[in-house]
Design a protein around this motif. Structure first.
Motif, PDB file in Angstrom:
ATOM      1  N   ASP A  86       0.855  -1.191   0.000  1.00 59.17           N
ATOM      2  CA  ASP A  86       0.000   0.000   0.000  1.00 59.17           C
ATOM      3  C   ASP A  86       0.887   1.235   0.000  1.00 59.17           C
ATOM      4  N   LYS A 126       0.461   5.647   0.786  1.00 60.16           N
ATOM      5  CA  LYS A 126      -0.310   6.843   1.121  1.00 60.16           C
ATOM      6  C   LYS A 126       0.536   8.024   0.677  1.00 60.16           C
ATOM      7  N   VAL A 140      -1.404  12.993   5.284  1.00 60.52           N
ATOM      8  CA  VAL A 140      -2.352  11.947   5.664  1.00 60.52           C
ATOM      9  C   VAL A 140      -2.608  12.064   7.165  1.00 60.52           C
ATOM     10  N   SER A 159      -5.014   8.986  11.851  1.00 61.99           N
ATOM     11  CA  SER A 159      -5.994   7.893  11.882  1.00 61.99           C
ATOM     12  C   SER A 159      -5.984   7.103  10.573  1.00 61.99           C
ATOM     13  N   GLU A 160      -5.865   7.804   9.455  1.00 65.09           N
ATOM     14  CA  GLU A 160      -5.859   7.142   8.140  1.00 65.09           C
ATOM     15  C   GLU A 160      -4.571   6.348   7.919  1.00 65.09           C
ATOM     16  N   LEU A 161      -3.439   6.943   8.279  1.00 68.60           N
ATOM     17  CA  LEU A 161      -2.158   6.268   8.103  1.00 68.60           C
ATOM     18  C   LEU A 161      -2.076   5.042   9.014  1.00 68.60           C
ATOM     19  N   GLN A 162      -2.497   5.197  10.256  1.00 72.59           N
ATOM     20  CA  GLN A 162      -2.441   4.083  11.201  1.00 72.59           C
ATOM     21  C   GLN A 162      -3.377   2.951  10.774  1.00 72.59           C
ATOM     22  N   ALA A 163      -4.563   3.277  10.305  1.00 72.27           N
ATOM     23  CA  ALA A 163      -5.502   2.263   9.839  1.00 72.27           C
ATOM     24  C   ALA A 163      -4.931   1.499   8.647  1.00 72.27           C
ATOM     25  N   ALA A 164      -4.261   2.212   7.745  1.00 74.75           N
ATOM     26  CA  ALA A 164      -3.667   1.559   6.579  1.00 74.75           C
ATOM     27  C   ALA A 164      -2.565   0.579   7.010  1.00 74.75           C
ATOM     28  N   LYS A 175      -3.978  -2.634   8.929  1.00 75.23           N
ATOM     29  CA  LYS A 175      -4.641  -3.588   8.031  1.00 75.23           C
ATOM     30  C   LYS A 175      -3.722  -4.774   7.690  1.00 75.23           C
TER      31      LYS A 175
END
Length: 108
Positions: free
Chosen positions: A89, A91, A95, A98-103, A106
């Motif tokens: 993935d 990014k 970013v 929350s978005e970076l950590q979620a990515a 995963k």
């Protein structure tokens, strides 16, 4: 910069990232890049949250041009998420944490 985050170069990239079994996140950045500078505290916070579960690295693309070319980095910052040595993935740009950590989570 967090003590968990490693500055990597062409000399140690393979050992630090490619040969790592598990998840590694690489911040491809440059000192003149405004969004890169704005992302530094976010990346530090990611290190505080996940530093015990993933390898976190930074590549200064001004100094490590060959790595930037090899991984086709065209926009800064680019956060490349590796799993077992392969990019799974990316990014790009600013970013939110929350978005970076979620990515990243995963792939854990």
């Amino acid at each position: 910069m967090s003590e968990v985050i490693k500055d990597v170069t062409v000399e140690n990239f393979k050992d630090t990232v490619v040969n790592h079994e598990g998840v590694a996140v690489v911040d491809f950045w440059a000192p003149w890049c405004g969004y890169c500078v704005r992302m530094m505290p976010v990346y530090d916070e990611l290190a505080a949250n996940l530093g015990d579960k993933v390898v976190l690295a930074k590549v200064n693309t001004d100094e490590q041009v060959d790595l930037a070319k090899e991984y086709q980095i065209e926009v800064l910052p680019t956060f490349a998420i590796f799993k077992n040595g392969e990019i799974v993935d990316r990014k790009i740009g600013y970013v939110p944490l929350s978005e970076l950590q979620a990515a990243v989570e995963k792939y854990l």
